[in-house]
Design a protein around this motif. Structure first.
Motif, PDB file in Angstrom:
ATOM      1  N   MET A  95      -5.892   7.516  -3.182  1.00  0.00           N
ATOM      2  CA  MET A  95      -6.924   7.155  -4.163  1.00  0.00           C
ATOM      3  C   MET A  95      -8.069   6.421  -3.487  1.00  0.00           C
ATOM      4  O   MET A  95      -9.246   6.674  -3.788  1.00  0.00           O
ATOM      5  CB  MET A  95      -6.321   6.292  -5.272  1.00  0.00           C
ATOM      6  CG  MET A  95      -5.484   7.074  -6.256  1.00  0.00           C
ATOM      7  SD  MET A  95      -4.959   6.095  -7.677  1.00  0.00           S
ATOM      8  CE  MET A  95      -3.608   5.167  -6.956  1.00  0.00           C
ATOM      9  N   LYS A  96      -7.744   5.540  -2.573  1.00  0.00           N
ATOM     10  CA  LYS A  96      -8.775   4.804  -1.841  1.00  0.00           C
ATOM     11  C   LYS A  96      -9.663   5.769  -1.056  1.00  0.00           C
ATOM     12  O   LYS A  96     -10.891   5.649  -1.078  1.00  0.00           O
ATOM     13  CB  LYS A  96      -8.120   3.793  -0.904  1.00  0.00           C
ATOM     14  CG  LYS A  96      -9.095   2.987  -0.094  1.00  0.00           C
ATOM     15  CD  LYS A  96      -8.353   2.018   0.828  1.00  0.00           C
ATOM     16  CE  LYS A  96      -9.306   1.335   1.778  1.00  0.00           C
ATOM     17  NZ  LYS A  96      -8.609   0.464   2.722  1.00  0.00           N
TER      18      LYS A  96
ATOM     19  N   ILE B  61       0.860  -1.183   0.000  1.00  0.00           N
ATOM     20  CA  ILE B  61       0.000   0.000   0.000  1.00  0.00           C
ATOM     21  C   ILE B  61       0.895   1.231   0.000  1.00  0.00           C
ATOM     22  O   ILE B  61       1.622   1.496   0.960  1.00  0.00           O
ATOM     23  CB  ILE B  61      -0.920   0.028   1.249  1.00  0.00           C
ATOM     24  CG1 ILE B  61      -1.732  -1.257   1.349  1.00  0.00           C
ATOM     25  CG2 ILE B  61      -1.813   1.256   1.225  1.00  0.00           C
ATOM     26  CD1 ILE B  61      -2.707  -1.478   0.224  1.00  0.00           C
ATOM     27  N   THR B  62       0.848   1.986  -1.082  1.00  0.00           N
ATOM     28  CA  THR B  62       1.649   3.200  -1.182  1.00  0.00           C
ATOM     29  C   THR B  62       0.797   4.390  -0.729  1.00  0.00           C
ATOM     30  O   THR B  62      -0.432   4.294  -0.676  1.00  0.00           O
ATOM     31  CB  THR B  62       2.092   3.432  -2.642  1.00  0.00           C
ATOM     32  OG1 THR B  62       0.929   3.677  -3.440  1.00  0.00           O
ATOM     33  CG2 THR B  62       2.862   2.235  -3.184  1.00  0.00           C
ATOM     34  N   PRO B  63       1.436   5.512  -0.411  1.00  0.00           N
ATOM     35  CA  PRO B  63       0.657   6.706  -0.062  1.00  0.00           C
ATOM     36  C   PRO B  63      -0.312   7.107  -1.174  1.00  0.00           C
ATOM     37  O   PRO B  63      -1.431   7.534  -0.906  1.00  0.00           O
ATOM     38  CB  PRO B  63       1.729   7.774   0.162  1.00  0.00           C
ATOM     39  CG  PRO B  63       2.942   7.008   0.579  1.00  0.00           C
ATOM     40  CD  PRO B  63       2.876   5.726  -0.214  1.00  0.00           C
TER      41      PRO B  63
END
Length: 126
Positions: A14-15, A7-9
């Motif tokens: 976006m989530k 999980i990237t920043p």
């Protein structure tokens, strides 16, 4: 950890924005359908690709897997193309009935009632 679990920043951002858009859409008349259509359009860019064919595999299992990862647009396009090809090939009547039944089971009751009403109306003697 697999590459799919990272999980990237940017992914988190976006989530967060997607969840906010879904929440706003759900509060609007027709919002669920609109967000669904938008998501389907976005998914067209990350489609599952053509169904695989492996000579030594279980075709029904492969088809079920492909259907699970295919986008709604892919499902429609491949199924429609296959249905249009049926009259041009030797196709068992039982197979046609299985296809019709599979489609029938996915229809909401109101659509089934409308279909039956139309068929019965057209079949009525003049």
């Amino acid at each position: 950890m697999s590459k799919h679990e990272i999980i990237t920043p940017a992914c988190e951002a976006m989530k967060m924005h997607l969840m906010a858009a879904v929440e706003i859409a759900q509060a609007q008349q027709g919002g669920r359908q609109a967000i669904g259509e938008a998501l389907c359009a976005a998914l067209d860019t990350v489609a599952g690709g053509a169904p695989r064919y492996d000579l030594f595999s279980n075709m029904r299992e492969d088809a079920a897997f492909w259907a699970d990862v295919a986008t709604p647009a892919e499902l429609e396009i491949y199924i429609a193309a296959a249905l249009h090809r049926i009259p041009r090939v030797t196709f068992a009547e039982r197979a046609r009935k299985r296809l019709f039944w599979a489609l029938w089971e996915t229809m909401p009751q109101t659509a089934k009632d409308g279909f039956l009403g139309r068929v019965q109306k057209e079949a009525a003697p003049p």
